[in-house]
Structures are given as C-alpha cells and as structure tokens.
Design an enzyme around this catalytic site. Structure first.
Site, short mmCIF file in Angstrom:
data_model
loop_
_atom_site.label_atom_id
_atom_site.label_comp_id
_atom_site.label_asym_id
_atom_site.label_seq_id
_atom_site.Cartn_x
_atom_site.Cartn_y
_atom_site.Cartn_z
N LYS A 1 6.65 -3.31 -16.25
CA LYS A 1 6.29 -2.37 -17.32
C LYS A 1 5.51 -1.23 -16.69
CE LYS A 1 4.70 -2.13 -22.06
NZ LYS A 1 4.00 -0.85 -21.98
N ARG B 1 8.32 10.99 -26.00
CA ARG B 1 8.58 10.05 -27.08
C ARG B 1 7.92 10.52 -28.39
NH1 ARG B 1 5.65 5.67 -28.90
NH2 ARG B 1 6.89 4.15 -30.04
N GLU C 1 11.79 -6.66 -15.94
CA GLU C 1 11.47 -5.36 -15.34
C GLU C 1 9.96 -5.13 -15.33
OE1 GLU C 1 13.54 -2.63 -17.94
OE2 GLU C 1 15.39 -3.82 -17.84
N CYS D 1 -35.99 0.31 3.33
CA CYS D 1 -35.16 -0.89 3.18
C CYS D 1 -35.84 -1.84 2.20
CB CYS D 1 -34.97 -1.58 4.53
SG CYS D 1 -34.10 -3.16 4.40
N LYS E 1 14.10 -8.28 -21.47
CA LYS E 1 15.09 -7.85 -22.46
C LYS E 1 16.25 -8.83 -22.44
CE LYS E 1 13.85 -3.14 -21.32
NZ LYS E 1 14.19 -1.96 -20.52
N TYR F 1 15.05 3.06 -17.77
CA TYR F 1 15.10 1.68 -18.23
C TYR F 1 16.00 1.42 -19.43
CZ TYR F 1 11.07 3.37 -20.98
OH TYR F 1 10.24 4.08 -21.77
N ASP G 1 3.47 2.03 -16.07
CA ASP G 1 2.38 2.61 -16.84
C ASP G 1 2.39 4.13 -16.70
OD1 ASP G 1 0.27 2.69 -18.50
OD2 ASP G 1 -1.18 1.83 -17.11
N LYS H 1 2.02 -8.46 -21.20
CA LYS H 1 1.01 -7.59 -20.60
C LYS H 1 0.12 -8.38 -19.62
CE LYS H 1 0.31 -3.59 -22.35
NZ LYS H 1 -0.14 -3.28 -23.65
N CYS I 1 -34.35 -7.21 10.60
CA CYS I 1 -34.35 -7.12 9.13
C CYS I 1 -33.73 -8.42 8.62
CB CYS I 1 -33.53 -5.92 8.68
SG CYS I 1 -33.16 -5.91 6.91
N TYR J 1 16.04 18.17 5.47
CA TYR J 1 16.29 18.47 4.06
C TYR J 1 15.80 19.89 3.76
CZ TYR J 1 16.33 18.17 -1.01
OH TYR J 1 16.57 18.42 -2.33
N ASP J 2 14.57 20.18 4.21
CA ASP J 2 14.01 21.51 3.96
C ASP J 2 14.86 22.61 4.57
OD1 ASP J 2 11.98 20.32 2.61
OD2 ASP J 2 10.54 20.40 4.27
N CYS K 1 -36.81 -5.16 4.50
CA CYS K 1 -37.76 -5.17 5.61
C CYS K 1 -38.68 -3.95 5.63
CB CYS K 1 -37.02 -5.30 6.94
SG CYS K 1 -36.17 -3.78 7.42
N CYS L 1 -30.15 0.75 7.39
CA CYS L 1 -31.44 0.23 7.80
C CYS L 1 -31.36 0.05 9.31
CB CYS L 1 -31.73 -1.11 7.12
SG CYS L 1 -33.09 -1.99 7.89
S1 IVH Z 1 12.10 -0.50 -22.87
C1 IVH Z 1 13.00 -0.48 -27.32
N1 IVH Z 1 11.39 -0.95 -20.39
O1 IVH Z 1 6.58 0.70 -22.67
C2 IVH Z 1 12.49 -0.69 -25.95
N2 IVH Z 1 9.87 0.23 -21.78
O2 IVH Z 1 5.51 -0.35 -25.24
C3 IVH Z 1 12.09 0.58 -25.31
N3 IVH Z 1 7.82 0.94 -20.66
O3 IVH Z 1 7.48 3.35 -24.76
C4 IVH Z 1 11.30 0.45 -24.10
N4 IVH Z 1 8.33 0.14 -18.68
O4 IVH Z 1 7.10 3.86 -22.29
C5 IVH Z 1 11.03 -0.42 -21.56
N5 IVH Z 1 10.92 -1.39 -18.17
C6 IVH Z 1 10.57 -0.84 -19.32
C7 IVH Z 1 9.35 -0.16 -19.51
C8 IVH Z 1 9.03 0.36 -20.77
C9 IVH Z 1 7.44 0.81 -19.39
C10 IVH Z 1 7.03 1.62 -21.71
C11 IVH Z 1 7.78 2.65 -22.48
C12 IVH Z 1 7.69 2.27 -23.92
C13 IVH Z 1 6.53 1.35 -23.91
C14 IVH Z 1 6.67 0.36 -25.04
#
Ligand code: IVH
Length: 673
Positions: A116, A137, A114, A409, A291, A226, A118, A315, A433, A37-38, A412, A427
C-alpha cells in the site's frame, strides 16, 4: 520542412528515449548510462530547436510546460475512485477472508497482494495511446486536473508503448516521492530557505498541487499503477494480475513487489514479508492491499458504499504518534559524545511504548526547536531508535525556553567540548568519566566483543558503582563473594558469571581488538587489522603509514588506532588483560591457501541459521570474496537466508545467481580440507 532523414532521426531518438525510459522505470534494467540518455535527449532537443515543426506533444522534451496555471480545473471521474476498507490485525484479516469465501463459495481464494503505497492516488487517461488527462482523486467523484504537473513525472509515459493502443484507457495508481528524493529535496529547501515537507506523502501531494509545472519538474516524483478505470478497446482479462502485466508491456510502471498469493495464510505471509523489508524500501508504504484476483469474482462481490468488497488494506501499526516532552536530558556515549534525549509522556508507537527519543545533537534540537513542554510528533520505524519528527507549533505553551547544551558533563562535571565544524559535543574525560567507562565496559563484554554472557548492563553498573571495576582487567579479578553480595545476585548466578568470564579468556584477535573500543574500529576493521598484521604486537607497533595499508583504514582511523596504542593507560590495560590470561589462536599465514571466491562481489541477505551475518561476512572474505551491501549489475552472487527481502527480489530481477546457506557452508568446508 526538414529533410526526411532529419525527421526520421527525430522519430528514432524519441523512440529510443521512450524505450530507455521503459527499461529504466518499468523493467528496472537500464542498458545505457544516465549520461548517454542525456546525450540522446540533447540531440533531440537541438533538432527540435532548429525545426520546431518536428515537435510532437508526446516528445520526451515536452514534459514541462513553460507557464504557470491560473488554477486547477475540476474533473469528474467517469467511474468513481473509491477507497479501501481497512483491517488492522490478523483476526480482522481472517474474518475478511472468511467473508469473501462465504460470498464466493470458494474454499480458498487467490489474491493479488500489493504494497500500500503512501502517496497520492491519480487517474491517467490515455486516448489512442496519448496521455490526455491526469486528475487527482479528490472526493472520489470529482478531482483536479493536474495534467501539466503529471506530464513532468518521467516514470509516466506520455504515449503508451504499443502500435495498437486501446481507444480509451484510464490507468489508476499512486504518485510517490522516493525517500531519497524527499531527503534531497528537503536538504535543498533548507539551503535555499524554501519550505520543507514533513514527509514524502505531503511532498508528493504538495508537488502535484503546484501551479507552476516548472517547479513540479524539479521534484523527484515517481509512479506505480495499481488498477484500471475506464477501458475501451482493451483486451479481455480474467485476472487483475494480468491487467498489471499488460500495463508493464505498455510502459506503465507496476510495483515489482506485487505477488499473487493464496488464502489467508498467503496474505499473512505477504504482510509479514512486507513488514520485514519495509525499512529497506526507497519509498513509504503504510500497509499492504489484497485484491480478489479473479475479475469475474470481483464483479460478483461488488461494492459497499465507499469501497469494494473484493479488496482490503491491511495497515501497519502507525509509526508516528503525538505526545509531550517532559524533559530534555543529555546522555554520554562510549566515546564521550553527548546526545540530547527527550523524555516523553509514554505513548504507543508501532505497537511499542515509547518514553525516550533521541534528539541527535545540539544543531538538530535547534533546527527543530524542540522545547520542554512542547507537543511533538514522534516516530519509530522498525528497530531504529525513536526520534522526534517535529514540534506541533500551535500547541506550544507559553513561557517555554529554547534548548541549550549544558556546559559540563552531567556525569563527571568536565567542561564539554565541541570542536569547530563538528556537530557532536564531547566530554573529553575519556575513561575517567564514569559514564564513558561504563559504556566502554558494556562494549567490552558485548556479544561481538569478549562475549561474556550474564555480565549485562545492570551488573556492570552495579560493579562500577560498588568500586569493584576500575579497569576492564578487573573483570578477570572478580571473585564469587564479590558478585554474590550484589543485589539481585545469588551464589548460582555468581558462579555462572565467573564461568562465562573464564570462558571469554580464550578468544580471537579480532574480537579482542574490537573489544578495546578504539574509535571508528568496528568489527570489520578489527578483522582486517588482524588479517593484515597477524599478531597484536605488530598492530601495537605499527606506524600510521603501515596502518593505512589495511583495507578500509584511512588516515583518520589510522590516527585513532596509532594514538590509542601510544596512550600509557591503554598500554597498561592491555598488558594487564594479557597477564590475566586472555589469549587467542595464532593466525596462520594464509598466503597459499586457496581463495575460491577471489574477486567475487557477494551480497548477503536474510538471516542464516548456523552463523551471524558478521560471521558469514568474514568467512566469505576469508575465501577471497568482497562482501557488499546492495545488489547491482556488478554483483556476482547473492547468498539468501531466511526472510530475505528486497535484495533477493532485486537479484532475481537482474538475473544474479542466488545461493543458500548450505552452499556457503560447503565452500567453507572445501576450503578447509
Ligand atoms: S486499489 C477500489 N492498490 O490507498 C480500490 N490502492 O485507501 C482502489 N493505495 O486511494 C485502490 N496502494 O491511493 C490500491 N496497491 C494499491 C494501493 C492503493 C496505495 C491507496 C490509493 C487509494 C487508497 C485507498
């Protein structure tokens, strides 16, 4: 103007590079090496240097701008970026599903499930296939223009992978920093006196808010999409999951762990699955998102004030909590290693009460400057031992003292040693010991060693304190009276313990070797030693050179083994143990036994019903297989048990054959007959 051939070559290179990025980031199936690739990248770069008129804004060479920004422009989101409602347990999830069913009139609802992620929410605007703007956002209505920084994220295409791009497409998703990248970045920051980040999320956020995109380019950021915001000239879709599939064809990465599930039970299973594989992922997730998959139903359900009614975040229990350090003690391990341990004001983390946290070693305590009286953030992830992430500096009371390692120690009173260049203080007293002796005994009786059921940690401590155990062989000299007289023991339990002790006399050579607790000799090495030498005498008499012939035994381990067996005290203990009747079946010469899995690379994942992971591993090795930890293109097959997670997913992705426990048992059977 360069001649048309050169123009064509530049175009072909750009196309190839984009295609390889797509294979790498979206399909996770690269077909060329990083080096290749490089090479292509450099060829394009050189062409563009000679003929600057060839440069296009979406060329892969044009990701990094060359001057810092003055500040970030404000961007108003055409469609607000909402947040998600949360549930924290199964009852709340069930109630949420019930409400969705009531509002839609359906018996069972299909959901897109999906992880979530972080990280940091981001909006990417593509016009006629070109990335024209990226925004954070912010407060949901107005965010910041971080286009220059986002362009440096290689997972995000600068141009959509299609000849017929939609007029306008807003892709929403999460920018994340993988854990591996986060660790590497912090290591670099430490070495260069730069600020470290507290966690990958902060690292992602901090990197996007960099005014100098050249700095952002050095940060290992990634991205998963997402959802879709603005959509003009976009095909009609019925389902959210179809939108995500379409994203992938456009070269936009979508999380490979997304699934379509049905009803409450489907969501719950998915939640548990994510919880079980969470620690194996290379990025942080703090829960899962569900969703309603049907887009018409989403519309019908609509929005509450801040969040949609058609989606919910489930969560995980928080893995971090704040508490105070009551004391810092040190603990003596089996091999004499001294580990500082923080005694904490009890606090709930991830659903479990934590009262201690390991501080690893002296340097670690110094680096984090953890002191008695400090307010600290503790973290507990999965089954790992809780640890102190950092000190909350502002809350440090007056008059605290930096931690110093004790000179002696605590058990001992021997003078502690810390060899040059090593992080661990030890030790040196070995089995004289008491702390090390107790740990050695606990190891000796443990499940994978002599497996003496009922002879637990508490009982060992009582027996040592009562002076009844002076060496491991004394276990086999215990009588009913001695045991029954101990606190919390009766005749019946004494009998049971004695039975278990008797039973343990018939063992295997690998178990016995492992039980001896030789430094760096774990289960696998014990098995390799047994398989190689066939009997104990051969191992006891082996030279360092001979020991190194064993798979996985290098010079350091060979030295440990060699010196262990030269130590007169150890020799006596071994002889006494054998004299007490410990024995094992002879290991047959297996030279001419069939090896049906010779040369195969096999990965085990999930839990098996009929045997432990380590038993399965040695069974496979006996059949000639090489058992490795992670799935790659070189893996010949994956054996998946219950609750298999990301490794199974990876195997499916790469098309690696997957077998089950039944198959493994068959192979073992066949090789025997
Ligand atoms: S959907 C209206 N899908 O969670 C719905 N959000 O608490 C919009 N996040 O601001 C979000 N993984 O930064 C969605 N699979 C996922 C997500 C996700 C992480 C975050 C996102 C959002 C926050 C909402």
């Amino acid at each position: 103007m360069p001649d048309p051939q050169i123009t064509q070559r530049a175009e072909a290179l750009r196309k190839a590079l984009n295609e390889h990025a797509y294979r790498y980031y979206v399909l996770d199936e690269p077909v060329i090496s990083d080096a290749e690739y490089d090479r292509l990248y450099r060829e394009l770069e050189q062409l563009e240097q000679r003929y600057p008129e060839l440069i296009t804004p979406d060329s892969p060479t044009q990701r990094v701008g060359d001057k810092p920004l003055e500040g970030f422009k404000q961007v108003r989101h055409e469609i607000p970026m909402l947040s998600l409602g949360n549930v924290f347990d199964e009852d709340e999830l069930r109630a949420w599903d019930k409400r969705v069913r009531e509002l839609t009139g359906l018996e069972e609802v299909e959901y897109s499930a999906e992880p979530k992620l972080d990280g940091l929410a981001i909006s990417l605007m593509y016009e006629n296939g070109q990335l024209v703007q990226a925004a954070t956002r912010g407060d949901g209505t107005t965010g910041e223009d971080v286009t220059a920084n986002v362009r440096t994220i290689k997972a995000i295409p600068l141009r959509l992978r299609t000849d017929k791009p939609p007029a306008r497409l807003e892709v929403r998703g999460e920018v994340i920093m993988p854990r591996s990248g986060f660790e590497a970045y912090n290591q670099w920051a430490r070495e260069h006196g730069e600020k470290e980040f507290a966690n990958p999320r902060n690292a992602a956020a901090g990197s996007l808010r960099q005014l100098d995109p050249r700095k952002t380019a050095g940060r290992p950021l990634s991205f998963f999409a997402y959802s879709m915001g603005v959509a003009e000239g976009v095909p009609d879709f019925n389902k959210h999951s179809q939108v995500l599939e379409w994203f992938k064809t456009l070269g936009i990465p979508v999380n490979p762990l997304n699934r379509v599930v049905k009803g409450y039970q489907g969501m719950l299973d998915y939640y548990r699955w994510m919880q079980s594989i969470r620690d194996d992922l290379d990025y942080d997730i703090d829960g899962v998102v569900f969703k309603v998959n049907d887009l018409a139903l989403q519309e019908k359900l609509g929005y509450a004030t801040k969040s949609p009614r058609w989606a919910i975040a489930h969560k995980f229990p928080a893995e971090e909590a704040t508490t105070t350090v009551w004391a810092i003690d040190v603990q003596v391990g089996r091999t004499g290693s001294i580990t500082p341990v923080a005694r904490l004001e009890p606090v709930k983390v991830g659903g479990v009460t934590v009262t201690n946290a390991t501080l690893h070693n002296e340097d670690e305590v110094r680096r984090k400057d953890i002191r008695v009286g400090d307010t600290v953030i503790v973290r507990r992830a999965g089954d790992v031992i809780p640890e102190v992430v950092r000190v909350v500096g502002e809350k440090r009371p007056e008059g605290t003292q930096p931690f110093t390692m004790p000179q002696r120690c605590p058990v001992c009173d021997s003078v502690l040693e810390r060899p040059e260049g090593e992080a661990v203080t030890r030790c040196p007293a070995g089995l004289s010991c008491d702390a090390q002796f107790k740990e050695a005994l606990k190891h000796f009786v443990s499940r994978k060693a002599m497996d003496i059921e009922g002879l637990g940690e508490k009982l060992i401590e009582q027996l040592v304190d009562a002076g009844l155990l002076k060496n491991p062989a004394d276990i086999y000299r215990l009588n009913k009276e001695q045991l029954a007289n101990l606190e919390r023991m009766g005749e019946k339990s004494a009998e049971n313990v004695l039975k278990a002790i008797e039973k343990s006399k018939y063992t295997t050579l690998p178990r016995f070797l492992y039980a001896l607790g030789i430094r760096e000799v774990g289960e696998a090495t014990s098995q390799n030693l047994a398989r190689h030498f066939k009997n104990l005498d051969a191992i006891r008499n082996a030279s360092i050179d001979e020991l190194q012939q064993v798979p996985d035994v290098g010079p350091v381990v060979a030295e440990h083994i060699y010196h262990f067996f030269r130590n007169p005290k150890n020799q006596r203990v071994i002889d006494e143990l054998l004299a007490q009747g410990i024995h094992w079946p002879e290991i047959p010469d297996d030279e001419d036994k069939p090896k049906p899995l010779a040369g195969k690379n096999i990965v085990l994942t999930g839990s098996l019903a009929s045997m432990s992971r380590s038993e399965a591993k040695s069974a496979l090795q006996a059949l000639g297989a090489k058992v490795t930890g992670s799935v790659s293109k070189n893996t010949d097959m994956v054996i998946a048990g219950d609750k298999a997670g990301s490794k199974l997913a990876k195997a499916e992705q790469l098309g690696v054959p997957v077998k089950d426990e039944h198959w493994l048992l068959e192979q073992i059977q066949q090789a025997r007959s």
